[in-house]
Design an enzyme around this catalytic site. Structure first.
Site, PDB file in Angstrom:
ATOM      1  N   ARG A  14       0.855  -1.183   0.000  1.00 47.35           N
ATOM      2  CA  ARG A  14       0.000   0.000   0.000  1.00 47.35           C
ATOM      3  C   ARG A  14       0.896   1.241   0.000  1.00 47.35           C
ATOM      4  O   ARG A  14       2.058   1.187   0.433  1.00 47.35           O
ATOM      5  CB  ARG A  14      -0.897   0.017   1.238  1.00 47.35           C
ATOM      6  CG  ARG A  14      -1.837  -1.168   1.356  1.00 47.35           C
ATOM      7  CD  ARG A  14      -2.631  -1.078   2.652  1.00 47.35           C
ATOM      8  NE  ARG A  14      -3.608  -2.159   2.776  1.00 47.35           N
ATOM      9  CZ  ARG A  14      -3.389  -3.313   3.386  1.00 47.35           C
ATOM     10  NH1 ARG A  14      -2.187  -3.546   3.922  1.00 47.35           N
ATOM     11  NH2 ARG A  14      -4.330  -4.234   3.460  1.00 47.35           N
TER      12      ARG A  14
ATOM     13  N   LYS B 219      -1.919  -2.140   7.439  1.00 44.59           N
ATOM     14  CA  LYS B 219      -3.272  -1.721   7.762  1.00 44.59           C
ATOM     15  C   LYS B 219      -3.807  -2.569   8.906  1.00 44.59           C
ATOM     16  O   LYS B 219      -3.642  -3.780   8.930  1.00 44.59           O
ATOM     17  CB  LYS B 219      -4.174  -1.880   6.533  1.00 44.59           C
ATOM     18  CG  LYS B 219      -5.548  -1.262   6.689  1.00 44.59           C
ATOM     19  CD  LYS B 219      -6.304  -1.332   5.375  1.00 44.59           C
ATOM     20  CE  LYS B 219      -7.671  -0.680   5.497  1.00 44.59           C
ATOM     21  NZ  LYS B 219      -8.413  -0.722   4.205  1.00 44.59           N
TER      22      LYS B 219
ATOM     23  N   HIS C 295      -2.100   2.433  -5.817  1.00 40.62           N
ATOM     24  CA  HIS C 295      -3.078   1.367  -5.618  1.00 40.62           C
ATOM     25  C   HIS C 295      -3.289   0.566  -6.897  1.00 40.62           C
ATOM     26  O   HIS C 295      -3.528  -0.640  -6.842  1.00 40.62           O
ATOM     27  CB  HIS C 295      -4.421   1.928  -5.151  1.00 40.62           C
ATOM     28  CG  HIS C 295      -5.414   0.848  -4.840  1.00 40.62           C
ATOM     29  ND1 HIS C 295      -5.371   0.126  -3.668  1.00 40.62           N
ATOM     30  CD2 HIS C 295      -6.441   0.327  -5.555  1.00 40.62           C
ATOM     31  CE1 HIS C 295      -6.339  -0.776  -3.668  1.00 40.62           C
ATOM     32  NE2 HIS C 295      -7.004  -0.681  -4.798  1.00 40.62           N
TER      33      HIS C 295
ATOM     34  N   ARG D 247      -0.628  -2.041  -7.039  1.00 41.60           N
ATOM     35  CA  ARG D 247      -0.952  -3.120  -6.098  1.00 41.60           C
ATOM     36  C   ARG D 247      -2.063  -4.001  -6.661  1.00 41.60           C
ATOM     37  O   ARG D 247      -2.002  -5.235  -6.582  1.00 41.60           O
ATOM     38  CB  ARG D 247      -1.363  -2.490  -4.770  1.00 41.60           C
ATOM     39  CG  ARG D 247      -1.872  -3.445  -3.708  1.00 41.60           C
ATOM     40  CD  ARG D 247      -2.096  -2.652  -2.425  1.00 41.60           C
ATOM     41  NE  ARG D 247      -3.005  -3.302  -1.489  1.00 41.60           N
ATOM     42  CZ  ARG D 247      -2.645  -4.180  -0.563  1.00 41.60           C
ATOM     43  NH1 ARG D 247      -1.368  -4.536  -0.465  1.00 41.60           N
ATOM     44  NH2 ARG D 247      -3.518  -4.703   0.266  1.00 41.60           N
TER      45      ARG D 247
ATOM     46  N   HIS E  46      -4.329  -8.806   3.510  1.00 37.84           N
ATOM     47  CA  HIS E  46      -5.761  -8.681   3.760  1.00 37.84           C
ATOM     48  C   HIS E  46      -6.165  -9.581   4.924  1.00 37.84           C
ATOM     49  O   HIS E  46      -5.593 -10.646   5.122  1.00 37.84           O
ATOM     50  CB  HIS E  46      -6.565  -9.095   2.532  1.00 37.84           C
ATOM     51  CG  HIS E  46      -6.490  -8.107   1.409  1.00 37.84           C
ATOM     52  ND1 HIS E  46      -6.679  -8.455   0.096  1.00 37.84           N
ATOM     53  CD2 HIS E  46      -6.260  -6.764   1.410  1.00 37.84           C
ATOM     54  CE1 HIS E  46      -6.556  -7.387  -0.671  1.00 37.84           C
ATOM     55  NE2 HIS E  46      -6.301  -6.361   0.102  1.00 37.84           N
TER      56      HIS E  46
ATOM     57  N   TYR F 242      -9.671  -8.193  -6.729  1.00 40.15           N
ATOM     58  CA  TYR F 242      -8.587  -8.173  -7.694  1.00 40.15           C
ATOM     59  C   TYR F 242      -8.657  -9.304  -8.713  1.00 40.15           C
ATOM     60  O   TYR F 242      -7.778  -9.421  -9.559  1.00 40.15           O
ATOM     61  CB  TYR F 242      -7.241  -8.256  -6.958  1.00 40.15           C
ATOM     62  CG  TYR F 242      -7.038  -7.155  -5.951  1.00 40.15           C
ATOM     63  CD1 TYR F 242      -6.677  -5.881  -6.344  1.00 40.15           C
ATOM     64  CD2 TYR F 242      -7.234  -7.388  -4.598  1.00 40.15           C
ATOM     65  CE1 TYR F 242      -6.506  -4.869  -5.426  1.00 40.15           C
ATOM     66  CE2 TYR F 242      -7.063  -6.389  -3.663  1.00 40.15           C
ATOM     67  CZ  TYR F 242      -6.703  -5.128  -4.089  1.00 40.15           C
ATOM     68  OH  TYR F 242      -6.542  -4.125  -3.172  1.00 40.15           O
TER      69      TYR F 242
END
Length: 284
Positions: A147, A172, A241, A244, A267, A276
């Protein structure tokens, strides 16, 4: 037939739970897949590409059960994604020999999609990089799938080219992860670290630095990759992004499992990673 479908779909639900889908997504994927078998009334091994295409066409004229009009484009995409995951699982466990969705290029109907770059576009982007810093930024965002916030918070000591790993200490949700480095990424980041040691003799608290030897901001990183996109003469805007997004899509297209890509991206749930999974040709 009904008993076979019930047992197979129960196994599919168990698989979805095992690989980390949230409870809501498990139910959605299961119900979308069941809708297909209610429509075709076939065993999975007998499903052909023409059956998928027929279902796709039916979905576009099927009335919505929650209001007036038909299904939204996003909902049609959910049905297609559910079938892709189902047959990926069936093929992985050897219950079907041929994937009925392989080779089908069905247009995604949902709005607001941020489509990935093709492999050719990524190659052109790397070809446009002229400086160690530009190469390093691209490898962090594409090769490592970081990220924007993760990339700018990296410290020089978080990258170990000789060991082929990179540590994300502040991801994150405060989650940490170890990201493997491919050989080209290792070589590029190693060269950048040597350049950084000369550029900032006293040591830099941040891996990515700007022209004044200070830590690069997220906005500055966005500007760097956007400028590289223009230099490469790409017709689309390049963002951190999107890079990614691109590596995740390319890894899935090469056969990496959804749960492996989930861990690679950091994630929590696999249903975040499913965003994705683009079935269109990405130039592999």
């Amino acid at each position: 037939m009904e008993q076979l479908q019930t047992g197979t779909l129960a196994g599919f639900k168990d698989y979805l739970c095992a690989v980390g889908y949230s409870s809501g997504s498990v139910q959605m994927l299961w119900s979308c897949t069941r809708a297909f078998f209610d429509y075709r009334e076939q065993v999975p091994a007998n499903v052909m590409p023409a059956d998928i295409l027929s279902f796709y066409e039916d979905l576009q004229v099927r009335p919505s059960l929650r209001g007036e009009g038909g299904l939204s484009g996003k909902m049609v995409d959910h049905y297609l994604y559910s079938l892709r995951v189902f047959f990926d699982w069936q093929q992985a466990v050897g219950l079907v020999m041929a994937h009925p969705m392989s080779g089908l290029q069905l247009r995604r109907l949902g709005s607001g999609q941020r489509l990935p770059l093709s492999v050719a576009e990524v190659t052109a982007l790397f070809g446009a990089a002229r400086h160690e810093r530009e190469h390093a930024a691209l490898h962090l965002l594409y090769s490592c799938g970081l990220r924007r916030s993760e990339a700018v918070l990296l410290e020089p000591g978080d990258v170990w080219p000789e060991r082929g790993v990179l540590y994300v200490r502040r991801g994150k949700g405060a989650r940490r992860r170890v990201v493997p480095l491919a050989s080209r990424a290792s070589a590029s980041l190693g060269a950048y670290l040597r350049w950084l040691a000369v550029w900032v003799p006293g040591g830099s608290p941040r891996l990515l630095v700007g022209s004044r030897s200070q830590g690069m901001t997220g906005d500055r990183l966005c500007g760097l990759v956007k400028a590289l996109g223009k230099r490469a003469e790409l017709k689309t805007v390049v963002t951190p992004h999107r890079l990614r997004h691109s590596i995740a899509t390319h890894l899935l297209a090469r056969g990496m499992s959804l749960e492996q890509v989930r861990d690679f991206l950091g994630h929590r749930h696999a249903d975040t990673t499913q965003i994705y999974a683009h079935p269109q040709n990405v130039g592999l």
